[in-house]
Design a protein around this motif. Sequence first.
Motif, PDB file in Angstrom:
ATOM      1  N   SER A 270      -4.815  -2.480 -36.145  1.00  0.00           N
ATOM      2  CA  SER A 270      -3.984  -2.337 -34.950  1.00  0.00           C
ATOM      3  C   SER A 270      -3.297  -3.654 -34.640  1.00  0.00           C
ATOM      4  O   SER A 270      -3.845  -4.729 -34.889  1.00  0.00           O
ATOM      5  N   THR A 271      -2.090  -3.562 -34.092  1.00  0.00           N
ATOM      6  CA  THR A 271      -1.499  -4.779 -33.542  1.00  0.00           C
ATOM      7  C   THR A 271      -2.300  -5.182 -32.303  1.00  0.00           C
ATOM      8  O   THR A 271      -2.930  -4.338 -31.648  1.00  0.00           O
TER       9      THR A 271
ATOM     10  N   GLU B  41      -1.105  -6.112 -29.467  1.00  0.00           N
ATOM     11  CA  GLU B  41      -0.513  -5.523 -28.271  1.00  0.00           C
ATOM     12  C   GLU B  41      -0.982  -4.085 -28.094  1.00  0.00           C
ATOM     13  O   GLU B  41      -1.298  -3.659 -26.976  1.00  0.00           O
ATOM     14  N   ALA B  42      -1.039  -3.316 -29.194  1.00  0.00           N
ATOM     15  CA  ALA B  42      -1.541  -1.940 -29.101  1.00  0.00           C
ATOM     16  C   ALA B  42      -2.997  -1.935 -28.664  1.00  0.00           C
ATOM     17  O   ALA B  42      -3.430  -1.068 -27.892  1.00  0.00           O
TER      18      ALA B  42
ATOM     19  N   GLN C 122      -3.048  -2.600 -24.965  1.00  0.00           N
ATOM     20  CA  GLN C 122      -2.659  -1.404 -24.222  1.00  0.00           C
ATOM     21  C   GLN C 122      -3.791  -0.380 -24.201  1.00  0.00           C
ATOM     22  O   GLN C 122      -4.051   0.262 -23.187  1.00  0.00           O
ATOM     23  N   ARG C 123      -4.475  -0.243 -25.328  1.00  0.00           N
ATOM     24  CA  ARG C 123      -5.568   0.725 -25.401  1.00  0.00           C
ATOM     25  C   ARG C 123      -6.742   0.298 -24.518  1.00  0.00           C
ATOM     26  O   ARG C 123      -7.489   1.142 -24.030  1.00  0.00           O
TER      27      ARG C 123
END
Length: 803
Positions: A661-662, A664-665, A668-669
């Motif tokens: 995963s990035t 940032e993702a 967000q998660r």
Amino acid sequence: MLLQDVRYAWRSLTKSPAFTAIAVACLALGIGINTTIFSVVDGVMLQPYPYQDAEHITVLSGRNQRLHINRSGISYADYKDLRDQNTTAASLAAFGRRSLTISDGASEPMRYEGSTVTWNLFELLGQPPVLGRNFGPEDDRPGAEPVVILSHEVWDTRYNRDPGVVGRAISINGRPHTVVGVMPPKFAFPEQQRLWVPLADYGEKTSRDERSVQLFARLKPGVTIDQMTTDIDGIARRLAAAYPVNRDWSVLVRPISDWMLPDQPKLIVLMMMGAVTLVLLIACSNVANLLLARASVRHREISIRSALGAGRFRIVRQLLTEAVMIGLLSAPLGVIVAWGGLQLLDSSIPPDSIPYFIHWSLDIRSLAYTMAIAIGTGILFGTVPALQATGASLQESLREGGRGSTGERRAWVRNVLVVAQVGLALILLIGSSLFIRSFLNLQGATVGFDTAPLMTMRFYLPGRAYEANDAKARRVEDIVRRTEGLPGVKGAFASNFVPFGNGGGGGNVIVEDKPVDPGEELGISFIAATPHLRETLGVALVRGRDITESENTTRTAVALINQTMAKRVWEDADPIGRRFKLDGEPGDWFTVVGIVADFRHYQGDSDATIAPAAYVPYTFDPTLNTGLTIRVASGDPAAVTAAVREQIKRADAALPVFQVSTMEALRQRSFWQFRMFGVMFFLFGAIALVLAAIGVYGVLSYSVSQRTQEIGVRVALGAERGDVLRLIVGQGLRLTGIGIVLGIAAAFGITPAAQSLLYNVKPTDPISFSLVAVFLLGVALTASWLPARRAMAVDPLIAMRND
């Protein structure tokens, strides 16, 4: 007789299609979102747990009041003592969590969430395999032949439901394991696990102070939880007296329901259910007002029926039949709304974020609930209009019915309904504002580093080749060097944690020459990482220096600490060169060589609650499950994924790569729950706002239609258009103002219950309360202005002639 009422109700509703459409639409929204959330409540709280006689199953957790630990794991050694010495459990089982990697040559190595379990756990739960056999006592002992049980999902996706897989040897973490069984579909105990292996071979290698297993017990017939608590407390006290590492430790016994449904999820679903109930009440108020207006127009019809011999009960029953029919007509549309609501809810929850035993759907129970509230709301919103419509005397009804008016003495009911709608809408809008602000606070929060150029992933080191810490450290350092050598990669580090992911360790810190009283020790995060953590994340070095490559390789006891730890431990003194260690850990006094800027580690961190943290060389805590964080020079960080995977494969083809995963993702998660609350409560608030606006508009429009003669007389006597405007708009604002005052008072009492679900916003936040009140007043002003325009256009001659 009932069939006659139904036929008459149908004819009456089809004669007024506009009225029927508006009433059905309002009610369908309320019923639909109620069915949506009921489906969730049913799946989370009402459906029976998927275990045999679950009411007789308890969960045992460690507790240490001195360390403020209320629910922790229990050591395997303590489990054996509790199992052998208790007198209240028919059976006692244990499980631990573990990463398990399948590498059988059939496809790429795949890492799964797995669990180590005692042989009797599935038997205790009443969940036998659907294929093959369960574990036996002979499987769950040190030195036994390794065996594994597969989840139905793994059997389906990896082995194409081949029954011949039972009895086959597959490689689990580099060791051959014989598949002995396959569990039922959707079974993933304890939460989202896919593989299970016996516990003893792992548990016997752990010490008594490694509290890493959870215990389940089945009560003996006739035994209560209180009796088991007394029994287990006695054993825990004996263990605390016999073993120094058990000092201050006790055991908490609780029902399995407390473990499966903690307080916060319960609070979430109850708050959502309360919110949609308010929306339904607003919808019912709207439809009741529509029925009141319609009943006033039908007073002459009702009076004639009464004059012809129809009793009040007979007429009320007829009017209630019409109301219930409106509810039933709303039900199919409500089901469509509910289906859409569940789709929206499902799409807002990341995969594998909730335990397997929590699930919801639009099933027969939800449909039955829909029908029940459709009928119930029909009776609820139909009763008052029906009683009012039949309450006037025959002479008065016949005299006033020709003008379609019931007099202002009945207007108070409609006004009360509008006030209630405004108050309920304000409560929902305030809740919506608080949750949206929580989400926006998280979305815009400063995390202490730039997440945009960062990529993360994890890899697992399976097999005997990586049992030694040196072997783990060498392989990890090799992978980091390979990654840093890739084109476009600016830096990388490996760690036992990934920011905004999971991992890491911690404990109470002991500081050299700074003794503290027992129970006053400071807890810190303790993170082992390869060099370049700071450079990769882009975190500033405040003072001192970084950990060097040689210090990592030679396992030198040095540490970086964050600003919070420096301030909490040494206050204004210089921490550089000072030493500390973790409480209970032998040896290894770490010397502070540098201070780094604070940054967020985990979900829910805030500027005020960042934990004290120490960062030490990776070689002090090399892990099988290791995170890799990569910084790219430019562009999309996900573009390096394939190249990094290839380098890991070249290092060791047996290493599975997962959780890619990035950063940032991942960030967000980490607060997806707040996004979900914001979206859901925004929808609840928006629906409530629209319904409340319709309510204000409807009552004022009806009032204008009933006061046409009065307005005409006022104009004829010299009233200006502005006077008429103030008359109508003033009525709307008065009702809205009363509703706002009552709503604010109620919200002050309700919103504190949501404190634990909010982020950096107070439940009685004055900004949210003020803005919502002003906004609702503005909406009411607009809704009042539209009928007022019509009132200003009244021609006094026509108004008095029509009278």
